[in-house]
Scaffold this motif. Structure first.
Motif, PDB file in Angstrom:
ATOM      1  N   GLN A 153       0.843  -1.195   0.000  1.00  0.00           N
ATOM      2  CA  GLN A 153       0.000   0.000   0.000  1.00  0.00           C
ATOM      3  C   GLN A 153       0.880   1.248   0.000  1.00  0.00           C
ATOM      4  N   ALA A 154       0.326   2.335  -0.503  1.00  0.00           N
ATOM      5  CA  ALA A 154       1.103   3.568  -0.657  1.00  0.00           C
ATOM      6  C   ALA A 154       1.499   4.172   0.693  1.00  0.00           C
ATOM      7  N   ASN A 155       0.637   4.023   1.692  1.00  0.00           N
ATOM      8  CA  ASN A 155       0.914   4.578   3.016  1.00  0.00           C
ATOM      9  C   ASN A 155       0.493   3.547   4.057  1.00  0.00           C
ATOM     10  N   VAL A 156       1.459   3.063   4.829  1.00  0.00           N
ATOM     11  CA  VAL A 156       1.160   2.037   5.831  1.00  0.00           C
ATOM     12  C   VAL A 156       1.358   2.563   7.252  1.00  0.00           C
ATOM     13  N   SER A 157       1.327   3.879   7.424  1.00  0.00           N
ATOM     14  CA  SER A 157       1.592   4.438   8.742  1.00  0.00           C
ATOM     15  C   SER A 157       0.408   4.245   9.683  1.00  0.00           C
TER      16      SER A 157
END
Length: 460
Positions: free
Chosen positions: A12-16
């Protein structure tokens, strides 16, 4: 533990954690932290979404036990380890890590500067660590150019930052707040710039007459951090290196920039904490904590010390723990330990132990002062054990059980003295806690006092 948790997020592009929290999701890490902190999971999610709490948990550090850093959670303690040009053994660094975890470090920073293959050392530390690992990537960037700051490029920084992220580093100190226009502000300081990362960047800017590359490429770093869930630990390159320099124009100018960078990272759902001083007189600590909260929109504050006096080389774990306790009381989220060897040399195992215990005391004292639920339970339990002369229970509840038992046994080592109703200080005849306040005896005493008072009233 986290292998299955992170498998569904990869790619995924952002896993934060902030990204998921802002979507209203509760991740397994948030749930784990909720149980660990004894706080409602919705509170954990909301604090992470707001930016007042971070859960540093790189998706590539799957043996990590998730923890939280924020004003709503318990005050945390970081320990520093790392190979130097004079110490390059991987086993030695892993042993330092285990020692730090044994004595209560909530996170550990690998500050390796040379002396071996830094990537191999870091991989071994991460593999062995149940706590988040932080790094200062500028150190390895300098090693790549053999210490010649003039040869450093933005690509060197970005390469090292991504390498650390891929390895599983959960937070990185990024010295993006020191700007070219800040450098003249240190002119009246006694100690100038004391941050190693800040000093490197200051020399780079003075040589090239260009802006800090970590500032100009901040968005590139954000994109790296998104992919691995790395948290920013925004470095305070202009922190004061002595009490004379505290709260000066240079420090506060950089702090304002760190606030701007915090909000830029939040625009991309990337977690941030902000590093702080340093050396600060006691009467300025509350101001520094509140100023950081104001400038950085309440992002978690992570301070080194602060040392409250500069005249105790060899005892700076004490001078700094005093400031750390005050900082924690006023809302600092994590304290970076200082050892007795600060300013003097590379700490050994005993120095690490002394520094960590001093800071665990400071953090715990701050939790009590902030009236965190359950913070004093262990104190009350140990006090009860002390009153009941349960020496083994006292050792068990101590922050450093080995040291407590060692000191007791210096004079009274035999097992019989583990149940004795005295220690070597008062001896068997003078311990005041042998005067047991029996409930029945106190009731009889109260009746006597009431009768005596009634008789005195009648006589008058």
């Amino acid at each position: 533990m986290r292998t299955e948790w992170v498998a569904k997020r990869r790619g995924q592009a952002n896993v934060s954690q902030m990204h998921y929290a802002r979507q209203g999701m509760v991740t397994e890490e948030m749930d784990y932290v909720s149980k660990r902190e004894n706080l409602p999971v919705d509170l954990i999610r909301d604090e992470v979404a707001r930016g007042r709490m971070i859960i540093p948990a790189n998706i590539n550090h799957t043996n990590l036990e998730p923890m939280a850093i924020g004003i709503a959670s318990k005050c945390k303690v970081n320990a520093n380890i790392g190979a130097s040009p004079n110490s390059s053994d991987i086993d030695e660094e892993v042993d330092k890590l285990k020692l730090a975890v044994k004595y209560g470090a909530d996170t550990v920073m690998d500050l390796s500067t040379g002396g071996g293959n830094l990537d191999e050392i870091r991989s071994a530390i991460i593999k062995a660590s149940p706590v988040p690992i932080g790094t200062v990537p500028i150190y390895q960037a300098m090693e790549r150019v053999h210490g010649n700051v003039a040869n450093l490029t933005a690509d060197d920084f970005l390469h090292v930052i991504e390498t650390h992220a891929k390895q599983g580093v959960s937070y990185q100190t990024i010295h993006a707040g020191i700007l070219l226009e800040h450098l003249p502000l240190v002119r009246n300081r006694i100690t100038g710039i004391v941050s190693r990362g800040g000093g490197i960047l200051a020399r780079w800017m003075l040589h090239h007459h260009k802006q800090n590359p970590l500032y100009t490429h901040f968005d590139d770093i954000i994109e790296i951090f998104k992919r691995y869930d790395v948290s920013f630990s925004l470095g305070d390159s202009l922190r004061p290196g002595c009490t004379h320099d505290a709260s000066d124009e240079a420090q506060l100018a950089e702090l304002k920039t760190l606030g701007q960078l915090t909000r830029r990272a939040w625009e991309h759902d990337v977690q941030v904490m902000v590093e702080g001083p340093g050396h600060v007189p006691m009467d300025q600590i509350e101001f520094n904590v509140k100023k950081q909260m104001e400038e950085c929109s309440e992002a978690p504050f992570y301070v080194l010390g602060p040392l409250v006096t500069d005249i105790a080389p060899g005892y700076d774990h004490i001078t700094s723990a005093i400031g750390a306790a005050i900082a924690g009381w006023h809302g600092t989220a994590m304290l970076c330990y200082v050892t007795p060897k600060e300013h003097l040399g590379l700490p050994n195992a005993e120095d690490v132990r002394n520094g960590l215990i001093a800071y665990k005391i400071a953090a715990h004292a701050a939790d009590i002062a902030r009236h965190r639920p359950g913070a004093r339970d262990r104190d009350d339990e140990l006090s009860a054990a002390r009153y009941n002369f349960d020496w083994n229970k006292q050792f068990e509840l101590a922050l450093d059980p080995d040291r407590a038992k060692e000191y007791h046994d210096e004079t009274l080592p035999a097992d019989i003295y583990k149940t004795a109703e005295f220690c070597s200080m008062c001896g068997p005849k003078f311990c005041p806690m042998q005067t047991k306040m029996d409930a029945d005896a106190l009731t009889e005493l109260e009746k006597f006092l009431q009768q005596d008072e009634a008789t005195a009233v009648a006589r008058s």
